[in-house]
Design an enzyme around this catalytic site. Structure first.
Site, PDB file in Angstrom:
ATOM      1  N   ASP A  99       0.857  -1.175   0.000  1.00 50.31           N
ATOM      2  CA  ASP A  99       0.000   0.000   0.000  1.00 50.31           C
ATOM      3  C   ASP A  99       0.899   1.232   0.000  1.00 50.31           C
ATOM      4  O   ASP A  99       2.123   1.093  -0.024  1.00 50.31           O
ATOM      5  CB  ASP A  99      -0.907  -0.040   1.250  1.00 50.31           C
ATOM      6  CG  ASP A  99      -2.238   0.659   1.029  1.00 50.31           C
ATOM      7  OD1 ASP A  99      -2.230   1.830   0.607  1.00 50.31           O
ATOM      8  OD2 ASP A  99      -3.284   0.030   1.253  1.00 50.31           O
TER       9      ASP A  99
ATOM     10  N   ASP B  94     -10.535  -1.478   2.226  1.00 53.50           N
ATOM     11  CA  ASP B  94      -9.327  -1.157   1.460  1.00 53.50           C
ATOM     12  C   ASP B  94      -8.231  -2.127   1.895  1.00 53.50           C
ATOM     13  O   ASP B  94      -7.482  -1.861   2.835  1.00 53.50           O
ATOM     14  CB  ASP B  94      -8.913   0.293   1.682  1.00 53.50           C
ATOM     15  CG  ASP B  94      -7.909   0.737   0.629  1.00 53.50           C
ATOM     16  OD1 ASP B  94      -7.539  -0.076  -0.246  1.00 53.50           O
ATOM     17  OD2 ASP B  94      -7.494   1.914   0.668  1.00 53.50           O
ATOM     18  N   ALA B  95      -8.206  -3.256   1.216  1.00 50.03           N
ATOM     19  CA  ALA B  95      -7.390  -4.387   1.660  1.00 50.03           C
ATOM     20  C   ALA B  95      -6.295  -4.733   0.654  1.00 50.03           C
ATOM     21  O   ALA B  95      -5.306  -5.358   1.000  1.00 50.03           O
ATOM     22  CB  ALA B  95      -8.281  -5.598   1.868  1.00 50.03           C
ATOM     23  N   LYS B  96      -6.476  -4.325  -0.596  1.00 51.88           N
ATOM     24  CA  LYS B  96      -5.485  -4.553  -1.656  1.00 51.88           C
ATOM     25  C   LYS B  96      -5.018  -6.005  -1.680  1.00 51.88           C
ATOM     26  O   LYS B  96      -3.839  -6.292  -1.776  1.00 51.88           O
ATOM     27  CB  LYS B  96      -4.334  -3.570  -1.534  1.00 51.88           C
ATOM     28  CG  LYS B  96      -4.816  -2.106  -1.649  1.00 51.88           C
ATOM     29  CD  LYS B  96      -3.704  -1.101  -1.712  1.00 51.88           C
ATOM     30  CE  LYS B  96      -4.220   0.310  -1.952  1.00 51.88           C
ATOM     31  NZ  LYS B  96      -4.964   0.922  -0.826  1.00 51.88           N
ATOM     32  N   ARG B  97      -5.986  -6.932  -1.609  1.00 48.74           N
ATOM     33  CA  ARG B  97      -5.676  -8.343  -1.614  1.00 48.74           C
ATOM     34  C   ARG B  97      -5.492  -8.861  -3.042  1.00 48.74           C
ATOM     35  O   ARG B  97      -5.648  -8.108  -4.023  1.00 48.74           O
ATOM     36  CB  ARG B  97      -6.797  -9.132  -0.927  1.00 48.74           C
ATOM     37  CG  ARG B  97      -7.010  -8.784   0.545  1.00 48.74           C
ATOM     38  CD  ARG B  97      -5.777  -9.038   1.380  1.00 48.74           C
ATOM     39  NE  ARG B  97      -6.079  -9.083   2.810  1.00 48.74           N
ATOM     40  CZ  ARG B  97      -5.968  -8.071   3.662  1.00 48.74           C
ATOM     41  NH1 ARG B  97      -5.533  -6.900   3.255  1.00 48.74           N
ATOM     42  NH2 ARG B  97      -6.254  -8.238   4.956  1.00 48.74           N
TER      43      ARG B  97
END
Lengths: 274, 274
Positions: A99, B94-97
């Site tokens: 991030d 908002d984890a951006k996995r």
């Protein structure tokens, strides 16, 4: 943990096996579902049965988050158990995080400080400032996704950026980042023939190699092209070991499967030393 | 939630503001640290003060994971509170996995079923089979990282793949995936001039735009180039709103900051309708 300690452990155990702790409650023996914490009970049994055959464990965070608070608690107990009982084992949080800088710093805190893993997997898409916060931790390692073992790897990773595949561009660029000596890389075993080229770019780095077994990669091929003077490989197997049996003998079955892989690794190490 | 419901909410509230709930215990008012669950207490106060001015809330999972079990519990309580008290609000994890298929399916279960978010941010590096498991959930949205707001975006995202920037390649490729109509995209506000080109590729999709405020992006610019016939924008502000004051008046200060942004958005909507 230092890289020298990891290498020492590999040589002592004659193994560079990493076992993936990807616990799916639909796949573990039914008898465990009666336990207070079935996920931890399963992990503990697997770890106790296999720790002498492997040098690393790798829980994938997805399998814990899917069970909410209970899952996160099982993850905490698993890493605490490993750190207390088997401190020589290298631990990998397979989290694939990444991030903007201040947020990556929070992830680094979560995995390196709060949970006390030795390493964490990180996705490269957001570039340098999304990875460097992880790299600032001493004796901790950041395992960057380079070339993954899934079909989707061909969507972007192998596409050419200025006449060079994106994953090679990721490897080269990451070498210039601060504390780059704390980088390791994920390289899928299903693409063993790529390893020769990869080793030209990062001759000294450790590679975490998923995809041997269930995903069809070959151990011999990976070692042929990927091994370096310090071994430099961690070969992961998850489902092939931990779900070798769904009966009460699951831990013994895991031990047998791990032993098969460790024996094959010992033979390769023996050959490479002679 | 359906996209039509989101659009209806935008028109009713005259706002396309998303508030980022990135709670850092070092930045919240000291008085809250006495609470049983300071993170949730902070979020609840911010939500109650600002819900009439925004259409979405976006907790970034890093800030919760950094506090371990307590953090994950605060995240669960926050999303449960939102879903119960303000069900009209669009919620974004908002984890951006992103991981191989069966693992991404576990993440999708975690965020869409266990936590019951309306949407989750996902990283594209691992390609189609790492994203499609998220897309299989009806009335849930997958917000794919395209062009992020940080400096590192220039490391890979803007590099040319076959004469076209990687992020454009991601946009185009993702349109061919199953259930692609459930995709939204992250596009950083610091690169508003890129939005004109982006809209040529994905004219109809919603864009989640971070980077207005603390990261220097301009609301006017983003709307000029990024707005479509359904508005099609969710503009996120985190630190600028939630940390407007560190005193006991933090919720009122957040309300004022949110009101500033909402008023500016209402003026833009008013102009675009006339």
């Amino acid at each position: 943990m230092t890289q020298d300690q990891l290498i020492h452990q590999i040589k002592t155990k004659q193994s560079f096996l990493c076992i993936g702790l990807d616990v799916d409650l639909n796949k573990i023996p039914e008898v465990l579902l009666k336990e207070d914490d079935p996920i931890f009970a399963f992990n503990k049994a697997i770890i106790d049965a296999t720790h002498h055959l492997c040098v690393a464990y790798k829980p994938n965070t997805a399998f814990y988050e899917a069970y909410g608070l209970k899952g996160w608690k099982a993850l905490e107990k698993t890493i605490a158990y490993l750190n207390e009982k088997y401190p020589e084992i290298f631990t990998i949080a397979d989290a694939k995080r990444g991030d903007i800088g201040n947020t990556s710093a929070m992830y680094a805190k979560a995995f390196f400080e709060d949970l006390a893993f030795d390493s964490v997997t990180v996705a490269p898409y957001m570039g340098k400032d999304s990875v460097e916060p992880f790299l600032s931790f001493e004796n901790k390692y950041t395992i960057l996704l380079a070339l993954t073992s899934n079909v989707g790897a061909y969507d972007f990773q192998t596409k050419n950026v200025d006449d060079k595949a994106l994953y090679k561009h990721v490897l080269e660029t990451s070498k210039t980042w601060e504390n780059a000596e704390r980088l390791m890389y994920v390289v899928g075993a299903t693409k063993a023939e790529f390893l020769e080229d990869i080793r030209k770019i990062i001759p000294d780095s450790f590679l975490l190699v998923p995809g041997v077994g269930a995903q069809g990669g070959s151990l011999e091929e990976v070692c042929k092209y990927g091994m370096n003077k310090n071994i430099g490989l961690l070969i992961n197997s998850s489902r092939g070991i931990i779900y070798a049996s769904k009966e009460t003998d699951f831990a013994e079955a895991a031990d047998l499967k791990a032993k098969e892989l460790q024996s094959a690794m010992a033979a390769i190490l023996d050959r490479s030393e002679s």
